[in-house]
Design a protein around this motif. Structure first.
Motif, PDB file in Angstrom:
ATOM      1  N   VAL A   1     -61.250  21.336 -27.489  1.00 16.09           N
ATOM      2  CA  VAL A   1     -59.968  21.641 -26.859  1.00 16.09           C
ATOM      3  C   VAL A   1     -59.414  22.916 -27.468  1.00 16.09           C
ATOM      4  N   SER A   2     -58.990  23.797 -26.615  1.00 14.48           N
ATOM      5  CA  SER A   2     -58.382  25.048 -27.059  1.00 14.48           C
ATOM      6  C   SER A   2     -56.931  25.061 -26.602  1.00 14.48           C
ATOM      7  N   ILE A   3     -55.999  25.256 -27.549  1.00 11.47           N
ATOM      8  CA  ILE A   3     -54.587  25.340 -27.188  1.00 11.47           C
ATOM      9  C   ILE A   3     -54.043  26.679 -27.674  1.00 11.47           C
ATOM     10  N   PRO A   4     -53.077  27.241 -26.951  1.00 12.11           N
ATOM     11  CA  PRO A   4     -52.475  28.503 -27.391  1.00 12.11           C
ATOM     12  C   PRO A   4     -51.785  28.326 -28.748  1.00 12.11           C
ATOM     13  N   VAL A   5     -51.809  29.372 -29.537  1.00  9.41           N
ATOM     14  CA  VAL A   5     -51.196  29.296 -30.866  1.00  9.41           C
ATOM     15  C   VAL A   5     -49.695  28.991 -30.761  1.00  9.41           C
ATOM     16  N   SER A   6     -49.017  29.475 -29.713  1.00  7.88           N
ATOM     17  CA  SER A   6     -47.586  29.199 -29.561  1.00  7.88           C
ATOM     18  C   SER A   6     -47.337  27.699 -29.366  1.00  7.88           C
ATOM     19  N   LEU A   7     -48.200  27.012 -28.614  1.00  5.57           N
ATOM     20  CA  LEU A   7     -48.076  25.564 -28.456  1.00  5.57           C
ATOM     21  C   LEU A   7     -48.343  24.862 -29.785  1.00  5.57           C
ATOM     22  N   PHE A   8     -49.365  25.301 -30.487  1.00  7.24           N
ATOM     23  CA  PHE A   8     -49.692  24.722 -31.787  1.00  7.24           C
ATOM     24  C   PHE A   8     -48.518  24.851 -32.756  1.00  7.24           C
ATOM     25  N   ARG A   9     -47.915  26.031 -32.810  1.00  8.34           N
ATOM     26  CA  ARG A   9     -46.760  26.246 -33.705  1.00  8.34           C
ATOM     27  C   ARG A   9     -45.547  25.437 -33.239  1.00  8.34           C
ATOM     28  N   SER A  10     -45.383  25.281 -31.946  1.00  6.35           N
ATOM     29  CA  SER A  10     -44.294  24.455 -31.430  1.00  6.35           C
ATOM     30  C   SER A  10     -44.482  22.996 -31.845  1.00  6.35           C
ATOM     31  N   MET A  11     -45.715  22.501 -31.762  1.00 10.67           N
ATOM     32  CA  MET A  11     -45.993  21.123 -32.169  1.00 10.67           C
ATOM     33  C   MET A  11     -45.669  20.924 -33.651  1.00 10.67           C
ATOM     34  N   GLN A  12     -45.826  21.978 -34.440  1.00  9.70           N
ATOM     35  CA  GLN A  12     -45.511  21.906 -35.873  1.00  9.70           C
ATOM     36  C   GLN A  12     -44.018  22.077 -36.156  1.00  9.70           C
ATOM     37  N   GLY A  13     -43.235  22.451 -35.141  1.00 11.65           N
ATOM     38  CA  GLY A  13     -41.813  22.694 -35.343  1.00 11.65           C
ATOM     39  C   GLY A  13     -41.525  24.067 -35.908  1.00 11.65           C
ATOM     40  N   LYS A  14     -42.434  25.018 -35.669  1.00 10.37           N
ATOM     41  CA  LYS A  14     -42.275  26.353 -36.247  1.00 10.37           C
ATOM     42  C   LYS A  14     -42.092  27.447 -35.193  1.00 10.37           C
ATOM     43  N   TYR A  15     -41.892  27.043 -33.927  1.00  8.38           N
ATOM     44  CA  TYR A  15     -41.699  28.012 -32.844  1.00  8.38           C
ATOM     45  C   TYR A  15     -40.253  27.939 -32.377  1.00  8.38           C
ATOM     46  N   PHE A  16     -39.639  29.116 -32.197  1.00 13.46           N
ATOM     47  CA  PHE A  16     -38.223  29.191 -31.838  1.00 13.46           C
ATOM     48  C   PHE A  16     -38.017  30.164 -30.691  1.00 13.46           C
ATOM     49  N   VAL A  17     -36.963  29.923 -29.925  1.00  8.08           N
ATOM     50  CA  VAL A  17     -36.550  30.823 -28.852  1.00  8.08           C
ATOM     51  C   VAL A  17     -35.051  31.044 -28.959  1.00  8.08           C
ATOM     52  N   GLY A  18     -34.602  32.155 -28.415  1.00 10.96           N
ATOM     53  CA  GLY A  18     -33.166  32.424 -28.418  1.00 10.96           C
ATOM     54  C   GLY A  18     -32.868  33.722 -27.701  1.00 10.96           C
ATOM     55  N   GLN A  19     -31.572  33.973 -27.543  1.00  9.36           N
ATOM     56  CA  GLN A  19     -31.148  35.178 -26.836  1.00  9.36           C
ATOM     57  C   GLN A  19     -29.862  35.725 -27.427  1.00  9.36           C
ATOM     58  N   THR A  20     -29.587  36.967 -27.059  1.00 11.81           N
ATOM     59  CA  THR A  20     -28.357  37.624 -27.484  1.00 11.81           C
ATOM     60  C   THR A  20     -27.216  37.212 -26.563  1.00 11.81           C
ATOM     61  N   GLU A  21     -26.030  37.604 -26.937  1.00  8.01           N
ATOM     62  CA  GLU A  21     -24.904  37.586 -26.012  1.00  8.01           C
ATOM     63  C   GLU A  21     -25.120  38.768 -25.058  1.00  8.01           C
ATOM     64  N   THR A  22     -24.177  39.009 -24.163  1.00  9.92           N
ATOM     65  CA  THR A  22     -24.272  40.149 -23.251  1.00  9.92           C
ATOM     66  C   THR A  22     -24.157  41.449 -24.034  1.00  9.92           C
ATOM     67  N   LEU A  23     -25.068  42.377 -23.733  1.00  4.98           N
ATOM     68  CA  LEU A  23     -25.062  43.699 -24.349  1.00  4.98           C
ATOM     69  C   LEU A  23     -24.657  44.715 -23.288  1.00  4.98           C
ATOM     70  N   TRP A  24     -24.070  45.829 -23.723  1.00 10.50           N
ATOM     71  CA  TRP A  24     -23.610  46.861 -22.793  1.00 10.50           C
ATOM     72  C   TRP A  24     -24.169  48.215 -23.198  1.00 10.50           C
ATOM     73  N   VAL A  25     -24.822  48.896 -22.261  1.00 10.78           N
ATOM     74  CA  VAL A  25     -25.392  50.221 -22.516  1.00 10.78           C
ATOM     75  C   VAL A  25     -24.935  51.191 -21.438  1.00 10.78           C
ATOM     76  N   GLY A  26     -24.952  52.472 -21.772  1.00 16.58           N
ATOM     77  CA  GLY A  26     -24.535  53.502 -20.831  1.00 16.58           C
ATOM     78  C   GLY A  26     -23.308  54.214 -21.343  1.00 16.58           C
ATOM     79  N   ASN A  27     -22.921  55.267 -20.664  1.00 13.47           N
ATOM     80  CA  ASN A  27     -21.762  56.062 -21.054  1.00 13.47           C
ATOM     81  C   ASN A  27     -21.866  56.496 -22.521  1.00 13.47           C
ATOM     82  N   GLY A  28     -23.090  56.839 -22.937  1.00 15.28           N
ATOM     83  CA  GLY A  28     -23.312  57.329 -24.301  1.00 15.28           C
ATOM     84  C   GLY A  28     -23.546  56.255 -25.346  1.00 15.28           C
TER      85      GLY A  28
END
Length: 186
Positions: free
Chosen positions: A21-48
């Motif tokens: 069986v071959s599993i992606p490393v991201s799944l393997f790390r998730s099973m170990q509790g070592k994979y994380f996801v997240g995001q920023t708040e809203t960012l604003w770019v432009g006007n210099g």
């Protein structure tokens, strides 16, 4: 003698196939509790102004950071440029995202990330140190996804930062998300 056959390894001597069986490393790390996801708040770019978003591995974390994926959601009608920097100098006024969670929610207690998502909503500062390893164009009203598969590895004190720029005279709305795993240095 062993012979590979589709998803099995066959030992010709005993003629007993063994399932591999071959599993992606991201799944393997998730099973170990070592994979994380997240995001920023809203960012604003432009006007210099630019926005910064990155994975920051604190000096005392005792883990290596493996960057797996990032997304940049461009909610504007303008093209944006995303510069990917390694080990740059983040401005002091950056925020730490509270929108971070382990991907394996079946574990109790829930694993806690050591690496932070830091961001700066809008600034006129540009990186002064580090290496700009590549750039991406982010088309209007789209989400750019870039899979890094853990090939960027940052030790404690290192970072993986995206600086987003726009040549527009108006402010453009952006959100950046990351997926990564952490592995103990011992």
């Amino acid at each position: 003698m062993f012979q590979k056959n589709d998803h099995c390894i066959v030992n010709r001597k005993n003629i007993k196939p063994q399932k591999v069986v071959s599993i992606p490393v991201s799944l393997f790390r998730s099973m170990q509790g070592k994979y994380f996801v997240g995001q920023t708040e809203t960012l604003w770019v432009g006007n210099g102004s630019n926005a910064w978003a990155g994975l920051v591995n604190p000096c005392n974390s005792d883990v290596n950071l493996y960057v797996n994926v990032f997304t940049i959601s461009n909610f504007s009608d303008d093209y944006l440029t995303a510069e990917i920097w390694l080990n740059t100098n983040l401005p002091e006024k950056g925020c730490i995202s509270n929108n971070v969670f382990p991907t394996n929610t079946a574990l109790k207690p829930l694993p806690k990330n050591k690496v932070d998502i830091r961001f700066i909503e809008s600034t006129n500062k540009v990186p002064e140190k580090g290496v700009n390893v590549y750039q991406r164009i982010v088309p209007p009203n789209t989400t750019l996804v870039s899979e890094e598969d853990g090939k960027f590895i940052e030790s404690p004190g290192g970072n993986y930062v995206i600086v987003i720029k726009s040549s527009s005279s108006k402010l453009d709305k952006v959100i950046v998300a990351f997926g990564w795993w952490e592995k103990s240095r011992c």
